[in-house]
Design an enzyme around this catalytic site. Structure first.
Site, PDB file in Angstrom:
ATOM      1  N   ARG A  88      51.877  -7.322 100.447  1.00  0.00           N
ATOM      2  CA  ARG A  88      51.807  -7.435  98.988  1.00  0.00           C
ATOM      3  C   ARG A  88      51.523  -8.890  98.632  1.00  0.00           C
ATOM      4  O   ARG A  88      52.372  -9.759  98.837  1.00  0.00           O
ATOM      5  CB  ARG A  88      53.121  -6.987  98.352  1.00  0.00           C
ATOM      6  CG  ARG A  88      53.096  -7.175  96.846  1.00  0.00           C
ATOM      7  CD  ARG A  88      54.412  -6.833  96.130  1.00  0.00           C
ATOM      8  NE  ARG A  88      54.235  -7.102  94.717  1.00  0.00           N
ATOM      9  CZ  ARG A  88      55.085  -7.765  93.944  1.00  0.00           C
ATOM     10  NH1 ARG A  88      56.235  -8.217  94.422  1.00  0.00           N
ATOM     11  NH2 ARG A  88      54.808  -7.991  92.689  1.00  0.00           N
ATOM     12  N   HIS A 132      50.678 -11.554  88.598  1.00  0.00           N
ATOM     13  CA  HIS A 132      51.988 -12.094  88.966  1.00  0.00           C
ATOM     14  C   HIS A 132      52.158 -13.448  88.249  1.00  0.00           C
ATOM     15  O   HIS A 132      52.137 -14.502  88.866  1.00  0.00           O
ATOM     16  CB  HIS A 132      52.108 -12.231  90.484  1.00  0.00           C
ATOM     17  CG  HIS A 132      53.516 -12.398  90.989  1.00  0.00           C
ATOM     18  ND1 HIS A 132      54.060 -11.618  91.986  1.00  0.00           N
ATOM     19  CD2 HIS A 132      54.498 -13.268  90.646  1.00  0.00           C
ATOM     20  CE1 HIS A 132      55.304 -12.007  92.231  1.00  0.00           C
ATOM     21  NE2 HIS A 132      55.585 -13.019  91.442  1.00  0.00           N
ATOM     22  N   ASN A 301      62.056  -4.715  92.451  1.00  0.00           N
ATOM     23  CA  ASN A 301      62.502  -5.975  93.055  1.00  0.00           C
ATOM     24  C   ASN A 301      64.004  -6.078  92.823  1.00  0.00           C
ATOM     25  O   ASN A 301      64.470  -5.888  91.696  1.00  0.00           O
ATOM     26  CB  ASN A 301      61.837  -7.184  92.387  1.00  0.00           C
ATOM     27  CG  ASN A 301      60.348  -7.272  92.682  1.00  0.00           C
ATOM     28  OD1 ASN A 301      59.809  -6.475  93.439  1.00  0.00           O
ATOM     29  ND2 ASN A 301      59.688  -8.251  92.081  1.00  0.00           N
ATOM     30  N   TYR A 303      67.448  -8.539  93.851  1.00  0.00           N
ATOM     31  CA  TYR A 303      68.050  -9.703  94.517  1.00  0.00           C
ATOM     32  C   TYR A 303      69.576  -9.698  94.439  1.00  0.00           C
ATOM     33  O   TYR A 303      70.254 -10.028  95.393  1.00  0.00           O
ATOM     34  CB  TYR A 303      67.510 -11.010  93.903  1.00  0.00           C
ATOM     35  CG  TYR A 303      66.068 -11.246  94.295  1.00  0.00           C
ATOM     36  CD1 TYR A 303      65.756 -11.881  95.486  1.00  0.00           C
ATOM     37  CD2 TYR A 303      65.028 -10.772  93.511  1.00  0.00           C
ATOM     38  CE1 TYR A 303      64.435 -12.067  95.884  1.00  0.00           C
ATOM     39  CE2 TYR A 303      63.699 -10.949  93.899  1.00  0.00           C
ATOM     40  CZ  TYR A 303      63.420 -11.602  95.086  1.00  0.00           C
ATOM     41  OH  TYR A 303      62.118 -11.773  95.480  1.00  0.00           O
TER      42      TYR A 303
HETATM   43  C1  FCB Z   1      61.027 -12.919  91.632  1.00  0.00           C
HETATM   44  C2  FCB Z   1      59.556 -13.263  91.533  1.00  0.00           C
HETATM   45  C3  FCB Z   1      59.004 -13.932  92.744  1.00  0.00           C
HETATM   46  C4  FCB Z   1      59.979 -14.916  93.350  1.00  0.00           C
HETATM   47  C5  FCB Z   1      61.345 -14.305  93.533  1.00  0.00           C
HETATM   48  C6  FCB Z   1      62.362 -15.213  94.162  1.00  0.00           C
HETATM   49  O1  FCB Z   1      61.566 -12.838  90.361  1.00  0.00           O
HETATM   50  O2  FCB Z   1      58.803 -12.089  91.303  1.00  0.00           O
HETATM   51  O3  FCB Z   1      57.779 -14.523  92.397  1.00  0.00           O
HETATM   52  O4  FCB Z   1      60.018 -16.069  92.608  1.00  0.00           O
HETATM   53  O5  FCB Z   1      61.814 -13.853  92.290  1.00  0.00           O
END
Ligand code: FCB
Length: 464
Positions: A88, A132, A301, A303
């Site tokens: 990706r 992006h 996404n 985290y």
């Molecule tokens: C996300 C972004 C990516 C990167 C990560 C750590 O929010 O999509 O570009 O910065 O965080």
């Protein structure tokens, strides 16, 4: 800082993944390419943001970044060494259309042409993200995402890219994390283009989603590729049982998660009356049909989770009339960014999507997941090593969390790790390293970290 969780022993039944599960890594053009003045590239909002004193924490810019515009062959070789199925990456709009309108810039398209061919030659499927975050600055000057016209401009640009690469690209991602553009770019000003409009930023959410819908249509017109969007989601955890904190978590969930997921997956916005709004600002007849058109996969996404409380009196958010405030978790290990490491919330989030959206949810692909730590090369470049045990701990626990979600019924079909190499981390400049591969930001030199070999082995064991 507390230590990350250690790697538990697991049986083969829980380490292998369903057949056909796709493994990969993710990057973004502005964060890795560098060479910002090469090949007729135009200016993006991030070039302007990085030039503005005080906005990027270390005062840096992305002129070198990970030097991938010149070293893309090295990157493909690294992906191949991992045994990745997919890569990706994102396509830079200002390389393809320097001002965001008009004909394509041949040198820009030619770069992605070479990258796609290089990937295919080693059996890796290219999965480009069309947008992006690097909006051409000329479009920002015309109102950026506050301007409905930007959505139509994105669809035109998508058409140019698909006309060129569509014979070799099977899977497209329209937009990356529209929530961050709205919240950080237009509401709080911590990312480009740096506006501080608070609730006035909401039309940018709608216009980005409209751009997604128009891009899906533009891609479908040109063939039978698979299309999806990447949204970032976080599990909202109320700070306490108090009704005000519970309410705050629900309100933040609406603004951060549901405004971006519901129209795509249900063809409707959630009820915004709690924010004094009768309808989503900018919404016009026919928009929701476009935005809610079926997609082939839904990119998530993830985290970290977010702990949410009622805003403290006198806080910036309270002053803006917002009924929530993110607060820190107590006694939880954190990444280099200070993000809480709580992998079980990843499982919970994925399972909640499967439950809440039911049949409307296509297969999920994890389009980003990873962690930054302050890695150092020991032993010097070339022969050096990076012992990033904490990253390995984070990744191992989060990949296990995906496996657990599948076990509990979530249809997750791929995992793309953020990120292949260290890179330019937006407003954090070069202070946050997320890569499996260390990059020397003076020279562009690459040193695989311990996590690189670990991920290679993890992919192999997942295949059983
Ligand atoms: C996300 C972004 C990516 C990167 C990560 C750590 O929010 O999509 O570009 O910065 O965080």
């Amino acid at each position: 800082m507390a230590d990350a969780p250690t790697t538990p022993d697991r049986s083969p039944e829980t380490t292998t993944f369903p057949r056909g599960f796709r493994w990969g890594a993710a990057t973004a053009a502005f964060q890795i390419e560098g060479s910002t003045s090469e090949g007729g590239r135009g200016e993006s909002i991030w070039d302007v943001f990085t030039r503005t004193p005080g906005l990027v924490i270390d005062g840096s810019n992305a002129e070198l970044a990970a030097d991938s515009y010149r070293r893309y062959r090295d990157d493909v070789a690294l992906l191949s060494g991992l045994g990745a199925d997919d890569y990706r990456f994102s396509i830079s709009w200002p390389r393809v259309q320097p001002g965001g309108t008009g004909p394509a810039n041949e040198a820009g398209l030619a770069y992605y042409d070479r990258l796609v061919d290089e990937l295919l030659a080693v059996g890796i499927a290219p999965v480009p993200t069309l947008y992006h975050w690097d909006l051409p600055q000329e479009l920002e000057a015309a109102g950026g995402w506050l301007n409905r016209d930007t959505a139509y401009r994105l669809a035109d640009y998508a058409g140019l890219v698909v006309d060129r690469l569509g014979d070799r690209v099977q899977r497209w991602i329209t937009l990356n994390e529209p929530a961050m553009t709205t919240l950080q770019g237009y509401a709080l000003g911590s990312q480009a283009p740096g506006h501080t409009l608070m609730m006035g930023a909401l039309p940018t959410a709608h216009h980005q989603l409209l751009a997604h819908g128009l891009a899906v249509a533009a891609i479908r017109e040109r063939g039978d590729a698979e299309v999806g969007i990447t949204n970032n989601h976080t599990l909202m955890v109320p700070a306490s049982d108090a009704p005000a904190d519970q309410f705050a978590a629900g309100a933040f969930d609406l603004i951060y998660n549901r405004i971006f997921a519901d129209p795509v997956l249900r063809g409707a916005y959630p009820d915004l009356s709690g924010f004094g709004l009768e309808a989503m600002p900018g919404l016009e007849p026919g928009d929701l049909e476009l935005i809610g058109a079926p997609i082939d996969f839904y990119g998530i996404n993830f985290y970290n989770p977010t702990r949410v409380a009622e805003p403290a009196e006198g806080s910036e958010l309270a002053a803006a009339g917002l009924p929530f405030e993110p607060v820190e978790f107590e006694n939880v290990p954190t990444t280099g960014f200070g993000w809480p490491i709580m992998p079980e919330t990843f499982t919970e989030l994925l399972v909640s999507f499967a439950r809440d959206y039911g049949d409307r949810l296509p297969p999920i692909v994890i389009t980003e997941n990873g962690a930054s730590f302050p890695d150092e090369v020991v032993g010097g470049a070339v022969t050096g090593a990076v012992h990033d045990e904490r990253r390995i701990g984070y990744l191992d626990a989060h990949i296990a969390a995906v496996r657990a979600a599948i076990e509990q019924g979530a249809d997750v079909q791929g995992y793309y790790l953020w990120s292949l190499t260290d890179n330019f981390e937006w407003a954090e400049g070069y202070t946050q390293r997320f890569g499996l591969v260390h990059v020397d930001f003076e020279t562009g030199e690459r040193t695989p970290k311990d996590s690189y070999a670990w991920y290679r082995d993890r992919i192999a064991s997942a295949r059983g």
